[in-house]
Design a protein around this motif. Structure first.
Motif, PDB file in Angstrom:
ATOM      1  N   TYR A 196     -18.641  -6.649 -14.772  1.00 56.20           N
ATOM      2  CA  TYR A 196     -18.840  -5.856 -16.020  1.00 56.20           C
ATOM      3  C   TYR A 196     -18.284  -4.458 -15.782  1.00 56.20           C
ATOM      4  N   MET A 197     -18.669  -4.076 -14.697  1.00 57.60           N
ATOM      5  CA  MET A 197     -18.316  -2.372 -14.565  1.00 57.60           C
ATOM      6  C   MET A 197     -16.601  -2.305 -14.385  1.00 57.60           C
ATOM      7  N   THR A 198     -16.099  -3.147 -13.392  1.00 59.76           N
ATOM      8  CA  THR A 198     -14.916  -2.963 -13.114  1.00 59.76           C
ATOM      9  C   THR A 198     -13.600  -3.718 -13.612  1.00 59.76           C
TER      10      THR A 198
ATOM     11  N   LYS B 151     -11.208  -1.924 -16.028  1.00 61.57           N
ATOM     12  CA  LYS B 151     -10.373  -0.983 -15.295  1.00 61.57           C
ATOM     13  C   LYS B 151      -9.501  -1.547 -14.298  1.00 61.57           C
ATOM     14  N   LEU B 152     -10.026  -2.533 -13.499  1.00 65.96           N
ATOM     15  CA  LEU B 152      -9.155  -2.886 -12.508  1.00 65.96           C
ATOM     16  C   LEU B 152      -9.471  -4.710 -12.559  1.00 65.96           C
ATOM     17  N   PRO B 153      -8.648  -5.350 -13.417  1.00 63.79           N
ATOM     18  CA  PRO B 153      -8.882  -6.674 -13.672  1.00 63.79           C
ATOM     19  C   PRO B 153      -8.531  -7.287 -12.311  1.00 63.79           C
TER      20      PRO B 153
ATOM     21  N   LEU C  91      -8.215  -6.374  -8.997  1.00 66.54           N
ATOM     22  CA  LEU C  91      -8.711  -6.178  -7.831  1.00 66.54           C
ATOM     23  C   LEU C  91     -10.377  -7.005  -8.058  1.00 66.54           C
ATOM     24  N   CYS C  92     -10.821  -6.855  -9.238  1.00 64.42           N
ATOM     25  CA  CYS C  92     -12.034  -7.416  -9.609  1.00 64.42           C
ATOM     26  C   CYS C  92     -12.072  -8.849  -9.310  1.00 64.42           C
ATOM     27  N   THR C  93     -11.130  -9.395  -9.791  1.00 67.23           N
ATOM     28  CA  THR C  93     -10.927 -11.045  -9.856  1.00 67.23           C
ATOM     29  C   THR C  93     -10.817 -11.330  -8.345  1.00 67.23           C
ATOM     30  N   VAL C  94      -9.941 -10.529  -7.297  1.00 72.43           N
ATOM     31  CA  VAL C  94      -9.789 -11.076  -5.901  1.00 72.43           C
ATOM     32  C   VAL C  94     -11.293 -10.877  -5.233  1.00 72.43           C
ATOM     33  N   LEU C  95     -11.951  -9.478  -5.634  1.00 76.76           N
ATOM     34  CA  LEU C  95     -13.047  -9.493  -5.038  1.00 76.76           C
ATOM     35  C   LEU C  95     -14.364 -10.586  -5.187  1.00 76.76           C
ATOM     36  N   SER C  96     -14.154 -10.804  -6.589  1.00 76.62           N
ATOM     37  CA  SER C  96     -15.366 -11.962  -6.821  1.00 76.62           C
ATOM     38  C   SER C  96     -14.932 -12.988  -6.221  1.00 76.62           C
ATOM     39  N   THR C  97     -13.742 -13.299  -6.235  1.00 78.16           N
ATOM     40  CA  THR C  97     -13.349 -14.942  -5.774  1.00 78.16           C
ATOM     41  C   THR C  97     -13.503 -15.118  -4.316  1.00 78.16           C
TER      42      THR C  97
END
Length: 286
Positions: free
Chosen positions: A123-125, A128-130, A132-138
């Motif tokens: 929700y926070m990132t 701004k950084l879709p 990077l956020c997807t990679v980290l969450s995965t």
């Protein structure tokens, strides 16, 4: 309203300030206040996990305290010598300070991780950084998947390899689990692409509105942080442990800084107690 129901941005702001000041202050009085406050915060936010990990944190605190003199030979008071290496009281005290900082840091990070999960992080990132956020969450999601799959493969292969082949069984299980994880990641990426992921503007699963509780949290956090910076960063709060312990008695400014520091770190506990009192009061009216 629980502390984890607050706006993620406000919660992140508070824990950033708490962790930052935990890393800065090395005065024993500040560390003692931090140990108590962080423990109370953990009891309010993540009680079960805190009680389960308390023995490990205490063991790490003792390990850091008693091992530090082996690496630091500075200090005037020599307790004993191991061969030619002096084991000094000042180095032992310095290890206790480092152990206290480690204990408090782990507590604050545990509270932060318990409140800010994957959904709030996205929700926070995400806006701004879709990518990077997807990679980290995965990646974060693949870690428990990998652990579960490794346990399943080990349970199957362990009876097949006995004796000297036990090490081969462990390595083979790990290799199989890694290969399975890579295959799962590739299939997941193809599935996301075929479903049109990233082709349109993403929508959020949940929105967090800025409420009165969020305003109070930001107000108290910023006010207390400014007071800590104004009164806490003085010569009286600085401590010198090596080679000799030098503590300056607290004056009015240092006392005000310690009070502000205590008020900042006790915000989760005070919030939890106030909500409990409010809940019991409302229940009594039924």
């Amino acid at each position: 309203m629980d502390f984890d129901k607050l706006n993620p941005y406000c919660v992140t702001l508070y824990f950033t300030a708490a962790i930052f000041f935990t890393m800065i202050f090395m005065h024993p009085a500040f560390i003692a206040v931090n140990v108590i406050s962080s423990s109370l915060a953990c009891l309010c936010i993540c009680k079960d996990s805190f009680l389960k990990s308390l023995k490990y944190k205490t063991a790490m605190f003792a390990l850091i305290t008693f091992v530090n003199p082996f690496f630091t030979s500075d200090g005037e008071t020599v307790l004993f010598r191991i061969f030619v290496h002096p084991y000094t009281a000042q180095a032992l005290l310095y290890g206790a300070v480092l152990g206290g900082i480690f204990f408090c840091s782990v507590n604050w990070f545990s509270c932060f991780g318990n409140i800010i999960g994957t959904d709030k992080f996205m929700y926070m990132t995400f806006s701004k950084l879709p990518t990077l956020c997807t990679v980290l969450s995965t990646v974060i999601g693949l870690i428990p998947f990998f652990e579960k799959k490794l346990a399943e493969i080990s349970d199957i292969q362990t009876p097949l390899f006995k004796g000297r082949k036990k090490l081969y069984s462990i390595l083979n299980s790990f290799n199989t689990a890694v290969s399975f994880s890579f295959e799962h990641a590739v299939l997941l990426s193809f599935s996301m692409k075929n479903r049109g992921y990233g082709s349109v503007k993403p929508t959020r699963y949940r929105t967090y509105r800025f409420s009165v509780y969020d305003f109070c949290l930001v107000l108290f956090s910023v006010t207390s942080s400014l007071a800590v910076i104004l009164f806490g960063f003085s010569s009286g709060t600085r401590v010198e442990i090596l080679p000799s312990v030098k503590l300056i008695p607290f004056g009015a400014r240092e006392t005000a800084g310690l009070i502000s520091y205590t008020a900042l770190l006790l915000i989760p506990f005070i919030y939890h107690i106030s909500e409990e009192i409010r809940w019991n009061y409302l229940m009594s009216k039924i």
